[in-house]
Design a protein around this motif. Structure first.
Motif, PDB file in Angstrom:
ATOM      1  N   HIS A  35       0.838  -1.201   0.000  1.00  0.00           N
ATOM      2  CA  HIS A  35       0.000   0.000   0.000  1.00  0.00           C
ATOM      3  C   HIS A  35       0.877   1.257   0.000  1.00  0.00           C
ATOM      4  CE1 HIS A  35      -3.321   2.684   0.919  1.00  0.00           C
ATOM      5  NE2 HIS A  35      -2.666   3.132   1.976  1.00  0.00           N
ATOM      6  N   CYS A  47       2.673   1.572  -3.469  1.00  0.00           N
ATOM      7  CA  CYS A  47       1.788   2.017  -4.552  1.00  0.00           C
ATOM      8  C   CYS A  47       1.453   3.498  -4.414  1.00  0.00           C
ATOM      9  CB  CYS A  47       0.513   1.176  -4.558  1.00  0.00           C
ATOM     10  SG  CYS A  47       0.753  -0.508  -5.163  1.00  0.00           S
ATOM     11  N   ARG A  48       1.252   3.954  -3.189  1.00  0.00           N
ATOM     12  CA  ARG A  48       0.979   5.383  -2.978  1.00  0.00           C
ATOM     13  C   ARG A  48       2.193   6.227  -3.355  1.00  0.00           C
ATOM     14  NH1 ARG A  48      -2.280   7.307   2.174  1.00  0.00           N
ATOM     15  NH2 ARG A  48      -2.125   9.144   0.848  1.00  0.00           N
ATOM     16  N   GLU A  53       2.428  -4.247 -10.594  1.00  0.00           N
ATOM     17  CA  GLU A  53       1.464  -3.310 -11.159  1.00  0.00           C
ATOM     18  C   GLU A  53       1.329  -2.124 -10.224  1.00  0.00           C
ATOM     19  OE1 GLU A  53      -3.309  -3.423 -11.983  1.00  0.00           O
ATOM     20  OE2 GLU A  53      -2.139  -5.162 -12.650  1.00  0.00           O
ATOM     21  N   PRO A  85      -3.901   2.945  -8.017  1.00  0.00           N
ATOM     22  CA  PRO A  85      -4.705   2.847  -6.805  1.00  0.00           C
ATOM     23  C   PRO A  85      -5.357   1.489  -6.579  1.00  0.00           C
ATOM     24  CG  PRO A  85      -5.821   4.192  -8.483  1.00  0.00           C
ATOM     25  CD  PRO A  85      -4.432   3.948  -8.963  1.00  0.00           C
ATOM     26  N   ARG A  86      -5.514   0.692  -7.635  1.00  0.00           N
ATOM     27  CA  ARG A  86      -6.191  -0.597  -7.482  1.00  0.00           C
ATOM     28  C   ARG A  86      -5.226  -1.767  -7.344  1.00  0.00           C
ATOM     29  NH1 ARG A  86     -10.948  -0.955 -11.859  1.00  0.00           N
ATOM     30  NH2 ARG A  86     -11.576  -2.586 -10.397  1.00  0.00           N
ATOM     31  N   ALA A  87      -3.934  -1.482  -7.374  1.00  0.00           N
ATOM     32  CA  ALA A  87      -2.950  -2.571  -7.353  1.00  0.00           C
ATOM     33  C   ALA A  87      -3.012  -3.369  -6.057  1.00  0.00           C
ATOM     34  CB  ALA A  87      -1.547  -2.003  -7.560  1.00  0.00           C
ATOM     35  N   THR A  88      -3.132  -2.684  -4.911  1.00  0.00           N
ATOM     36  CA  THR A  88      -3.175  -3.389  -3.625  1.00  0.00           C
ATOM     37  C   THR A  88      -4.400  -4.284  -3.538  1.00  0.00           C
ATOM     38  OG1 THR A  88      -2.063  -1.491  -2.612  1.00  0.00           O
ATOM     39  CG2 THR A  88      -3.028  -3.112  -1.136  1.00  0.00           C
ATOM     40  N   HIS A  89      -5.538  -3.812  -4.037  1.00  0.00           N
ATOM     41  CA  HIS A  89      -6.758  -4.633  -4.017  1.00  0.00           C
ATOM     42  C   HIS A  89      -6.575  -5.901  -4.856  1.00  0.00           C
ATOM     43  CE1 HIS A  89      -8.946  -1.520  -1.935  1.00  0.00           C
ATOM     44  NE2 HIS A  89      -8.624  -0.638  -2.863  1.00  0.00           N
ATOM     45  N   LYS A  90      -5.840  -5.782  -5.943  1.00  0.00           N
ATOM     46  CA  LYS A  90      -5.581  -6.954  -6.785  1.00  0.00           C
ATOM     47  C   LYS A  90      -4.735  -7.979  -6.030  1.00  0.00           C
ATOM     48  CE  LYS A  90      -4.120  -8.141 -11.477  1.00  0.00           C
ATOM     49  NZ  LYS A  90      -3.627  -7.584 -12.775  1.00  0.00           N
ATOM     50  N   ARG A 114      -6.987  -9.786  -3.455  1.00  0.00           N
ATOM     51  CA  ARG A 114      -7.843 -10.794  -4.096  1.00  0.00           C
ATOM     52  C   ARG A 114      -7.055 -12.039  -4.478  1.00  0.00           C
ATOM     53  NH1 ARG A 114      -9.893  -6.223  -6.811  1.00  0.00           N
ATOM     54  NH2 ARG A 114      -8.736  -6.778  -8.689  1.00  0.00           N
TER      55      ARG A 114
END
Length: 230
Positions: A57, A60-61, A82, A85-90, A93
């Motif tokens: 996190h 990525c920020r 990758e 902003p959505r990289a951590t969510h990926k 998952r």
């Protein structure tokens, strides 16, 4: 203050620096039997995963790209680096259902997989545990190979049971307790020697307790960026 530019222009001039972005970080999670050990109510694997996701996190920020590899005797999950902003969510998952298995891990499988797929120099953060010569020698061999192109950071959780055993003060008449203390000292000495060998072969190493794991990991990542080691 840039004194040369100031003298040249006749106006006070300063330089502003910022950390580089768009760099690759790969969280490499050992999911073998040694990571099943429970510390503080969670397995070492879960502690490593939690710390790694928080570091992801932060990275990525800061504009970096983060990927993930999970392995034991085979590759269990892989997410290429990758950003955004959505990289951590990926990453979440990809690993929410992963659990360590009671099998010996093969560093030759996990680290060779990364070596073949990562073309850009990357910070490889390997969360693992060491307990025998064969695994340590295999790890050193692949760290030496990786360090020619990448920056390996090996993260080891401190074995609190061994530390407590070493710090205990048994009665001189308690032969069993004295034996346990001597065995703990021997294992910790071996582990320190293994860590020294990893460092000589190009790895940065963090060995820490669970309560310090996340801040030490994030601080080391920021330190390496500030030093432009990557």
């Amino acid at each position: 203050v840039d004194w040369k530019a100031t003298a040249r222009r006749g106006v006070l001039t300063s330089r502003e620096f910022q950390l580089e972005s768009d760099q690759n970080i790969v969280l490499c999670l050992d999911a073998g039997r040694l990571m099943t050990a429970v510390v503080g109510g969670l397995s070492q694997f879960d502690h490593a995963l939690n710390a790694g996701l928080l570091m992801a996190h932060v990275a990525c920020r800061g504009g970096d790209r983060v990927g993930l590899l999970c392995f034991d005797r085979e590759v269990r999950a892989f997410v290429p680096p990758e950003g955004g902003p959505r990289a951590t969510h990926k990453l979440v998952r990809a690993c929410y259902a992963l659990q360590p298995e009671l099998t010996d891990s093969a560093f030759s499988v996990g680290l060779s997989f990364l070596h073949q797929r990562l073309k850009q120099r990357s910070l490889i953060v390997l969360f693992t545990q060491l307990l025998d010569d064969a695994a340590a020698e295999e790890l050193v061999e692949h760290i030496r190979l990786l360090s020619k192109k990448h920056l390996p950071l090996v993260v080891l959780l401190e074995d609190t049971d061994l530390v407590q055993e070493l710090e205990a003060a048994p009665s001189p008449s308690d032969a069993r307790a004295l034996y346990r203390k001597g065995a703990a000292a021997e294992i910790l000495l071996w582990k320190n020697q293994a860590i020294a060998t990893l460092k000589r072969n190009g790895a940065f190493v963090i060995e820490t307790s669970i309560d310090k794991l996340t801040p030490e990991l994030v601080n080391r990542y920021l330190e390496l960026k500030a030093r432009r080691a990557l």
